[in-house]
Design an enzyme around this catalytic site. Structure first.
Site, mmCIF file in Angstrom:
data_model
loop_
_atom_site.group_PDB
_atom_site.id
_atom_site.type_symbol
_atom_site.label_atom_id
_atom_site.label_comp_id
_atom_site.label_asym_id
_atom_site.label_seq_id
_atom_site.Cartn_x
_atom_site.Cartn_y
_atom_site.Cartn_z
ATOM 1 N N PRO A 2 0.873 -1.151 -0.050
ATOM 2 C CA PRO A 2 0.377 -0.017 -0.385
ATOM 3 C C PRO A 2 0.419 1.291 -0.338
ATOM 4 C CG PRO A 2 -0.107 -0.834 1.945
ATOM 5 C CD PRO A 2 0.668 -1.541 1.490
ATOM 6 N N GLU A 3 0.163 2.586 -0.406
ATOM 7 C CA GLU A 3 1.248 3.389 -0.479
ATOM 8 C C GLU A 3 0.010 4.435 -0.224
ATOM 9 O OE1 GLU A 3 2.605 4.382 -4.896
ATOM 10 O OE2 GLU A 3 2.631 2.170 -5.182
ATOM 11 N N ARG A 112 4.331 -12.180 3.364
ATOM 12 C CA ARG A 112 5.637 -11.761 3.522
ATOM 13 C C ARG A 112 6.443 -10.952 4.463
ATOM 14 N NH1 ARG A 112 7.526 -8.380 -1.476
ATOM 15 N NH2 ARG A 112 9.998 -9.019 -0.712
ATOM 16 N N ARG A 155 20.695 17.688 -6.566
ATOM 17 C CA ARG A 155 19.931 16.514 -6.553
ATOM 18 C C ARG A 155 21.178 15.772 -7.210
ATOM 19 N NH1 ARG A 155 19.045 13.678 -2.590
ATOM 20 N NH2 ARG A 155 17.816 14.254 0.231
#
Length: 280
Positions: A2-3, A112, A155
Site C-alpha cells: 500500500p502507498e 510476507r 540532487r
DNA sequence: CTTCACGCCTGTCAGC
DNA sequence: TGCTGACAGGCGTGAA
C-alpha cells in the site's frame, strides 16, 4: 502493497467502524511483527483500550487510543487490515487479531510478514524511525511547489529514486511514482537537479493529481492490496504505465518499457518521457 | 552529506 | 509435475 492512497482508503473505511470501540483482547500470532514495546507488553497494554480516532501520516496508520496511547501500523509490502463482522472475514495469513467490544474483529494479515506495529504514548512517536523523518505528503499544505523545487536542487540522484524517498515526500511508492513521471512526461532516470522549472512544475502537479485519483478510486489493487472490507481497489483500471510493460502507451501507442531504477521495477513510455536535460 | 547494495520474508509465475 | 530463478506495491542499515 500500500502507498498513501491505499492506506488512506483503509483509514476511511475503518474509521467509521472502529472509532468508539474498545479492544477487549488481542491475539498475537506472530510476535516479531511488534517492534515496540515487547510483544507481551504490547498485548497487555492494548487490552481494554478505547479507540478514539484514526489518523495517517504517509503510509503509517495511527490509531489514537485512550490515555494518549497510539497504535501505529505500517503495512509495508503485503500487510492488510480488515474489519471482520462477527468473524465473517478471514485471511489465511492473519498475524494479529484485535477483538472488539461488539463481537467484531480487526484483523492484521500479512503474507510476507514485513509489516510493523508499535504501541507508544503520543509524545514518544519519535522513537519510530521512518515516522520521525517523514517528509510532507502530497495534497498537504506543507507540500508546496517551493518545497519541492528546493529539495530537487543539487540532487544527483535519479528523480524516480528521489520520489520514493519518504524523507523527501511521505507516501509515494513505486506505482504512483511511475504514474506521476508519466503524467509529467519525465524520464525516470533523469537526475533531480537536471529538471527545468517547467518540468518541476509539471511533476509537482502530476504527483498531487495521481495521488488524488488513487484515493478517489479507492486505491490500486495490483496484487495484494485489499481495503478494510476485503475488496479490491479501482485505480488499477486507470494506470497509464505501471505493470503495462510492452503494452501500448495510452498517449502515443509506443510499447511501454520496463527497466530497473534504484533496484525497483520502473515503467515508462520512451516516446512521451524523452530523456533530455544535462545528464544525457 | 549523498547514494547504493543488501537484507528482511513468503508467495506467484514463467520457463525449462 | 517439479524445479529454478525472477519478481513483488517498502524501508532500514551500513558501506563507499
Amino acid at each position: 502493497m500500500p502507498e498513501m492512497p491505499e492506506v488512506e482508503t483503509i483509514r476511511r473505511d475503518l474509521a467509521e467502524k472502529v472509532a468508539g470501540r474498545r479492544i477487549v483482547s488481542a491475539d498475537v500470532e506472530l510476535p516479531r511483527l511488534i517492534k515496540w514495546p515487547t510483544a507481551p507488553e504490547f498485548q497487555a497494554m492494548i487490552t481494554g483500550k478505547l479507540i478514539n480516532r484514526l489518523g495517517r501520516r504517509g503510509k503509517y496508520l495511527l490509531f489514537y487510543l485512550e490515555n494518549n496511547m497510539v497504535l501505529v501500523i505500517h503495512l509495508r509490502m503485503t500487510g492488510r487490515l480488515y474489519y471482520s463482522k462477527q468473524g465473517q472475514l478471514t485471511d489465511k495469513f492473519t498475524r494479529l487479531v484485535f477483538n472488539l467490544d461488539n463481537g467484531d474483529q480487526l484483523l492484521y494479515a500479512d503474507t510476507r510478514t514485513l509489516g510493523t506495529l508499535y504501541l507508544l504514548p503520543k509524545n514518544e512517536l519519535w522513537r519510530i524511525s521512518g515516522l520521525n523523518t517523514l517528509g510532507p505528503e502530497p495534497l498537504s499544505e506543507d507540500f508546496t511547489l517551493e518545497y519541492f523545487r528546493s529539495k530537487l536542487a543539487k540532487r544527483k540522484a535519479k528523480i524516480k529514486a528521489l520520489l520514493l524517498n519518504q524523507q523527501f515526500i511521505g507516501g509515494l511508492g513505486n506505482i504512483y511514482a511511475d504514474e506521476s513521471l508519466f503524467v509529467a512526461g519525465i524520464h525516470p532516470e533523469r537526475t533531480a537537479d537536471s529538471l527545468a522549472e517547467d518540468e518541476i512544475c509539471r511533476l509537482y502537479h502530476a504527483i498531487n493529481q495521481v495521488i488524488a485519483a488513487g484515493i478517489e478510486h479507492g486505491g490500486t489493487t495490483f496484487r495484494d492490496y485489499r481495503n478494510a472490507r476485503g475488496s479490491s481497489g479501482g485505480h488499477q483500471h486507470y494506470l497509464y504505465v505501471y505493470g503495462r510493460a510492452n503494452q501500448p502507451c495510452p498517449n502515443c501507442h509506443s510499447p511501454i518499457q520496463r527497466i530497473e531504477v534504484g533496484g525497483r521495477g520502473t515503467h515508462f513510455c520512451p516516446q512521451c518521457q524523452i530523456w533530455k536535460g544535462r545528464n544525457t
